[in-house]
Design an enzyme around this catalytic site. Structure first.
Site, PDB file in Angstrom:
ATOM      1  N   LYS A  29      35.671  39.018  42.374  1.00  0.00           N
ATOM      2  CA  LYS A  29      36.172  40.206  42.736  1.00  0.00           C
ATOM      3  C   LYS A  29      36.566  41.043  42.038  1.00  0.00           C
ATOM      4  O   LYS A  29      36.325  42.415  41.970  1.00  0.00           O
ATOM      5  CB  LYS A  29      37.281  40.028  43.947  1.00  0.00           C
ATOM      6  CG  LYS A  29      37.886  41.044  44.737  1.00  0.00           C
ATOM      7  CD  LYS A  29      38.476  40.721  46.166  1.00  0.00           C
ATOM      8  CE  LYS A  29      39.661  40.015  46.073  1.00  0.00           C
ATOM      9  NZ  LYS A  29      40.925  40.763  45.646  1.00  0.00           N
ATOM     10  N   SER A  30      37.570  40.759  40.940  1.00  0.00           N
ATOM     11  CA  SER A  30      38.106  41.615  39.783  1.00  0.00           C
ATOM     12  C   SER A  30      36.791  42.361  39.202  1.00  0.00           C
ATOM     13  O   SER A  30      36.875  43.488  39.106  1.00  0.00           O
ATOM     14  CB  SER A  30      38.806  40.857  39.088  1.00  0.00           C
ATOM     15  OG  SER A  30      40.168  40.492  39.660  1.00  0.00           O
ATOM     16  N   ARG A  34      35.482  46.441  39.230  1.00  0.00           N
ATOM     17  CA  ARG A  34      35.526  47.317  37.813  1.00  0.00           C
ATOM     18  C   ARG A  34      33.988  47.846  37.629  1.00  0.00           C
ATOM     19  O   ARG A  34      33.642  48.686  37.180  1.00  0.00           O
ATOM     20  CB  ARG A  34      36.021  46.190  36.882  1.00  0.00           C
ATOM     21  CG  ARG A  34      37.335  46.278  36.799  1.00  0.00           C
ATOM     22  CD  ARG A  34      37.913  45.049  36.023  1.00  0.00           C
ATOM     23  NE  ARG A  34      39.475  44.789  36.024  1.00  0.00           N
ATOM     24  CZ  ARG A  34      40.361  44.225  36.774  1.00  0.00           C
ATOM     25  NH1 ARG A  34      40.043  44.189  37.993  1.00  0.00           N
ATOM     26  NH2 ARG A  34      41.671  44.553  36.469  1.00  0.00           N
ATOM     27  N   GLY A 102      44.630  45.656  47.493  1.00  0.00           N
ATOM     28  CA  GLY A 102      45.599  46.267  46.066  1.00  0.00           C
ATOM     29  C   GLY A 102      44.973  46.815  45.164  1.00  0.00           C
ATOM     30  O   GLY A 102      45.162  47.739  44.359  1.00  0.00           O
ATOM     31  N   GLN A 181      46.378  44.841  37.322  1.00  0.00           N
ATOM     32  CA  GLN A 181      46.389  46.110  37.958  1.00  0.00           C
ATOM     33  C   GLN A 181      46.956  47.312  37.359  1.00  0.00           C
ATOM     34  O   GLN A 181      46.397  48.272  37.189  1.00  0.00           O
ATOM     35  CB  GLN A 181      46.701  45.746  39.370  1.00  0.00           C
ATOM     36  CG  GLN A 181      45.782  44.940  40.263  1.00  0.00           C
ATOM     37  CD  GLN A 181      46.223  44.807  41.665  1.00  0.00           C
ATOM     38  OE1 GLN A 181      47.255  45.396  42.167  1.00  0.00           O
ATOM     39  NE2 GLN A 181      45.491  43.814  42.449  1.00  0.00           N
ATOM     40  N   ASP A 331      46.418  34.138  41.699  1.00  0.00           N
ATOM     41  CA  ASP A 331      45.949  33.997  42.821  1.00  0.00           C
ATOM     42  C   ASP A 331      45.550  32.616  43.765  1.00  0.00           C
ATOM     43  O   ASP A 331      45.384  32.463  44.620  1.00  0.00           O
ATOM     44  CB  ASP A 331      44.614  34.969  43.235  1.00  0.00           C
ATOM     45  CG  ASP A 331      44.680  36.640  42.938  1.00  0.00           C
ATOM     46  OD1 ASP A 331      45.962  36.710  43.192  1.00  0.00           O
ATOM     47  OD2 ASP A 331      44.010  36.984  42.465  1.00  0.00           O
ATOM     48  N   LYS A 358      52.080  39.912  46.986  1.00  0.00           N
ATOM     49  CA  LYS A 358      50.689  39.855  47.104  1.00  0.00           C
ATOM     50  C   LYS A 358      50.255  40.583  48.617  1.00  0.00           C
ATOM     51  O   LYS A 358      51.177  41.056  49.227  1.00  0.00           O
ATOM     52  CB  LYS A 358      50.261  38.559  46.952  1.00  0.00           C
ATOM     53  CG  LYS A 358      50.378  38.105  45.435  1.00  0.00           C
ATOM     54  CD  LYS A 358      49.518  39.098  44.397  1.00  0.00           C
ATOM     55  CE  LYS A 358      49.689  38.592  42.929  1.00  0.00           C
ATOM     56  NZ  LYS A 358      49.076  39.652  42.292  1.00  0.00           N
ATOM     57  N   ARG A 362      53.659  35.298  49.747  1.00  0.00           N
ATOM     58  CA  ARG A 362      52.798  34.027  49.710  1.00  0.00           C
ATOM     59  C   ARG A 362      53.922  32.730  49.330  1.00  0.00           C
ATOM     60  O   ARG A 362      53.369  31.748  49.748  1.00  0.00           O
ATOM     61  CB  ARG A 362      51.710  34.049  48.589  1.00  0.00           C
ATOM     62  CG  ARG A 362      50.626  34.992  48.881  1.00  0.00           C
ATOM     63  CD  ARG A 362      49.446  34.928  47.991  1.00  0.00           C
ATOM     64  NE  ARG A 362      48.340  35.526  48.492  1.00  0.00           N
ATOM     65  CZ  ARG A 362      47.239  36.031  47.779  1.00  0.00           C
ATOM     66  NH1 ARG A 362      47.343  35.809  46.475  1.00  0.00           N
ATOM     67  NH2 ARG A 362      46.327  36.657  48.449  1.00  0.00           N
ATOM     68  N   ARG A 407      43.708  34.490  51.448  1.00  0.00           N
ATOM     69  CA  ARG A 407      44.047  33.062  50.817  1.00  0.00           C
ATOM     70  C   ARG A 407      44.971  32.215  51.488  1.00  0.00           C
ATOM     71  O   ARG A 407      44.898  31.165  51.388  1.00  0.00           O
ATOM     72  CB  ARG A 407      44.291  33.454  49.223  1.00  0.00           C
ATOM     73  CG  ARG A 407      43.676  34.246  48.516  1.00  0.00           C
ATOM     74  CD  ARG A 407      43.692  34.374  46.893  1.00  0.00           C
ATOM     75  NE  ARG A 407      42.995  35.353  46.155  1.00  0.00           N
ATOM     76  CZ  ARG A 407      41.899  35.598  46.067  1.00  0.00           C
ATOM     77  NH1 ARG A 407      40.838  34.638  46.405  1.00  0.00           N
ATOM     78  NH2 ARG A 407      41.144  36.515  45.364  1.00  0.00           N
TER      79      ARG A 407
HETATM   80  C1  S3P Z   1      43.718  41.551  40.072  1.00  0.00           C
HETATM   81  C2  S3P Z   1      44.699  41.324  39.463  1.00  0.00           C
HETATM   82  C3  S3P Z   1      45.979  40.534  40.027  1.00  0.00           C
HETATM   83  C4  S3P Z   1      45.548  39.699  41.197  1.00  0.00           C
HETATM   84  C5  S3P Z   1      44.674  40.552  42.119  1.00  0.00           C
HETATM   85  C6  S3P Z   1      43.389  41.000  41.468  1.00  0.00           C
HETATM   86  C7  S3P Z   1      42.867  42.510  39.369  1.00  0.00           C
HETATM   87  O1  S3P Z   1      46.974  41.380  40.733  1.00  0.00           O
HETATM   88  O2  S3P Z   1      46.335  39.073  41.954  1.00  0.00           O
HETATM   89  O3  S3P Z   1      44.040  39.658  43.227  1.00  0.00           O
HETATM   90  O4  S3P Z   1      41.481  42.357  39.652  1.00  0.00           O
HETATM   91  O5  S3P Z   1      43.250  43.128  38.385  1.00  0.00           O
HETATM   92  P1  S3P Z   1      48.383  41.980  39.796  1.00  0.00           P
HETATM   93  O6  S3P Z   1      47.668  42.763  38.778  1.00  0.00           O
HETATM   94  O7  S3P Z   1      49.235  42.474  40.581  1.00  0.00           O
HETATM   95  O8  S3P Z   1      49.060  40.702  39.014  1.00  0.00           O
END
Ligand code: S3P
Length: 451
Positions: A29-30, A34, A102, A181, A331, A358, A362, A407
């Site tokens: 996903k991350s 990007r 988020g 993030q 996560d 989150k 959680r 999750r």
């Molecule tokens: C993510 C960073 C994490 C993670 C989120 C994805 C990202 O969050 O929990 O699911 O893709 O940069 P945080 O930056 O709040 O730690």
């Protein structure tokens, strides 16, 4: 969440025998977020293979389209992105709906902060309660202005309107929270900002932004120092389109991995899982608990380390999980709590205050759900202590509220595989944000789904 599926969708999983077989998990996903964002800022055609087609990433794609990029899915499942160039984002005509995501919200706020445009962000009930001050603070220092909605506990939340500044002001920023993030938001704002933008992270967080920015041709350096990792990005960057192969998401692989560890006799192979060290903390912790997880065929795919994971049922033992590893598995704690419930002895997990902000709180939601399933646990301000039930099937017999958190939903579905009485997740729809084929994949491994 998809408005076509307005009714809640309860879900339970069960199994009458071991899990077995070979599966793949969806794209990371991350990395998928990007890839869309940087492709949309490059001039020319970026091709993406293995993109996660979950609701969160689709929200990012819709937002980038609304700001001028051309993004299409081809029939073979590959994606094509034609970017507008750094500095070329257009003002969106309507509010950007981020759904549950988020990551989309915080990273896009970074991108927009250095463009001369105004955009409004909206989201679902979960996202609308999450704190945005953590990106508003550095992006304001760069010159962007914000109107946010006051939320609980003095939080700045969605709906939120940002007006970017061009040229923005380069910043050197030390992260007050370990957040990829926030790091990424500042770096993305730096792309269209004259001079060097610097982020110092005292604790390393996932480094996909740094890897991918460098891959797209941005001038980026990373130095280790006593203060932490110093990331320096040269502004007014020109990004070159890329061919990106997205590896399988280790955060999604965590669910079949723990399922195989806790269901007696199981033996599974999960192919093509990202094992970037900034993401692979769960594998190390489960191995330390006695989990039989072997990394097979380790390789580099698209600049990211990848392996196949061979996982067999194991007798797990509770441990004290090192808090300094938390960012590399942030996560994965909900599903680690489930593994801990199936271990012999007590597992202590601390340093997790970030889990409270989150998609749900959680720590509290998991503690309540575990207690409802007959697992003894103690909630701490920054963590959870779980008293393992020794590996025997857990009592179960509860309906757990997923609280719009994918999750949480997947974690309790997995707990149901090792429970005496059925465990029901009240609403499985949030699973589509990150793992649309979760149930189908668990069925391939031998689980039965009750909906
Ligand atoms: C993510 C960073 C994490 C993670 C989120 C994805 C990202 O969050 O929990 O699911 O893709 O940069 P945080 O930056 O709040 O730690």
């Amino acid at each position: 969440m998809n408005p076509a599926s307005a009714a809640t969708q309860p879900l339970s999983l069960s199994t009458s025998g071991p899990l077995a077989g070979t599966v793949t998990v969806p794209g990371d996903k991350s990395i998928s977020h990007r890839a869309i964002m940087l492709g949309a800022l490059a001039v020319g055609e970026t091709r993406i293979t293995g993109l996660l087609e979950g609701e969160d990433v689709l929200a990012t794609a819709a937002a980038m389209r609304a700001m001028g990029a051309e993004i299409e899915r081809r029939n073979d499942g590959d994606w094509r992105v034609h970017g507008v160039g750094v500095g070329g984002l257009l003002q969106p005509r309507t509010a950007l709906d981020m759904g549950n995501s988020g990551t989309s919200t915080r990273l896009l706020l970074g991108l927009i902060a250095s463009h001369p445009i105004t955009a409004t962000f909206i989201g679902d009930a979960s996202l609308s309660g999450r704190p945005m001050g953590r990106v508003i603070t550095p992006l304001s220092l760069m010159g962007a202005s914000f109107t946010a909605t006051p939320g609980a506990g003095g939080r700045q939340t969605l709906p939120l309107t940002i007006t970017g500044l061009c040229p923005a002001v380069a910043l050197s920023y030390t992260l007050p929270v370990a957040s990829a993030q926030v790091k990424s938001a500042v770096l993305l704002a730096g792309l269209n900002t004259p001079g060097d933008t610097v982020v110092i992270e005292p604790v390393a967080t996932r480094d996909h932004s740094e890897r991918m920015l460098a891959g797209f041709g941005a001038k980026l350096t990373v130095a280790e120092s006593p203060q932490g990792r110093i990331i320096t990005l040269a502004g007014e960057a020109e990004l070159r389109p890329q061919d990106i192969i997205v590896p399988g998401d280790p955060s999604s692989a965590a669910f079949p991995m723990v399922a195989a560890l806790i269901v007696p006799g199981s033996d599974i192979l999960i192919r093509n899982v990202g094992i970037n060290p900034t993401r692979a903390g769960l594998i190390r912790v489960l191995q330390a608990m006695g989990g039989d997880i072997t990394l097979v065929n380790e390789r580099i795919v698209g600049g990211e380390p990848v392996a196949d994971l061979h996982v067999r049922h194991s007798a797990l033992t509770g441990i004290e999980v090192p808090p300094d590893g938390a960012p590399s598995m942030i996560d994965e704690y909900p599903i680690l709590f489930i593994a801990a419930a199936c271990a012999v002895g007590t597992t202590v997990m601390r340093g997790l205050e970030e889990l409270r902000v989150k998609e749900s709180d959680r720590i509290s939601v998991m503690a309540q759900g575990l207690a409802a399933c007959g697992v003894a646990c103690e909630e701490l301000p920054d963590g959870l202590i779980v008293h393992g039930q020794g590996g025997e099937p857990l009592p179960g017999g509860a309906t757990v509220a997923a609280q719009l958190d994918h999750r949480i939903a997947m974690s309790f579905a997995v707990l149901g595989l090792n429970a005496q009485a059925r465990v029901t997740v009240d609403d499985a729809r949030p699973i589509a944000t990150s793992f649309p084929d979760f149930v189908a994949m668990m069925q391939m491994l031998g689980a039965t789904a009750h909906r």
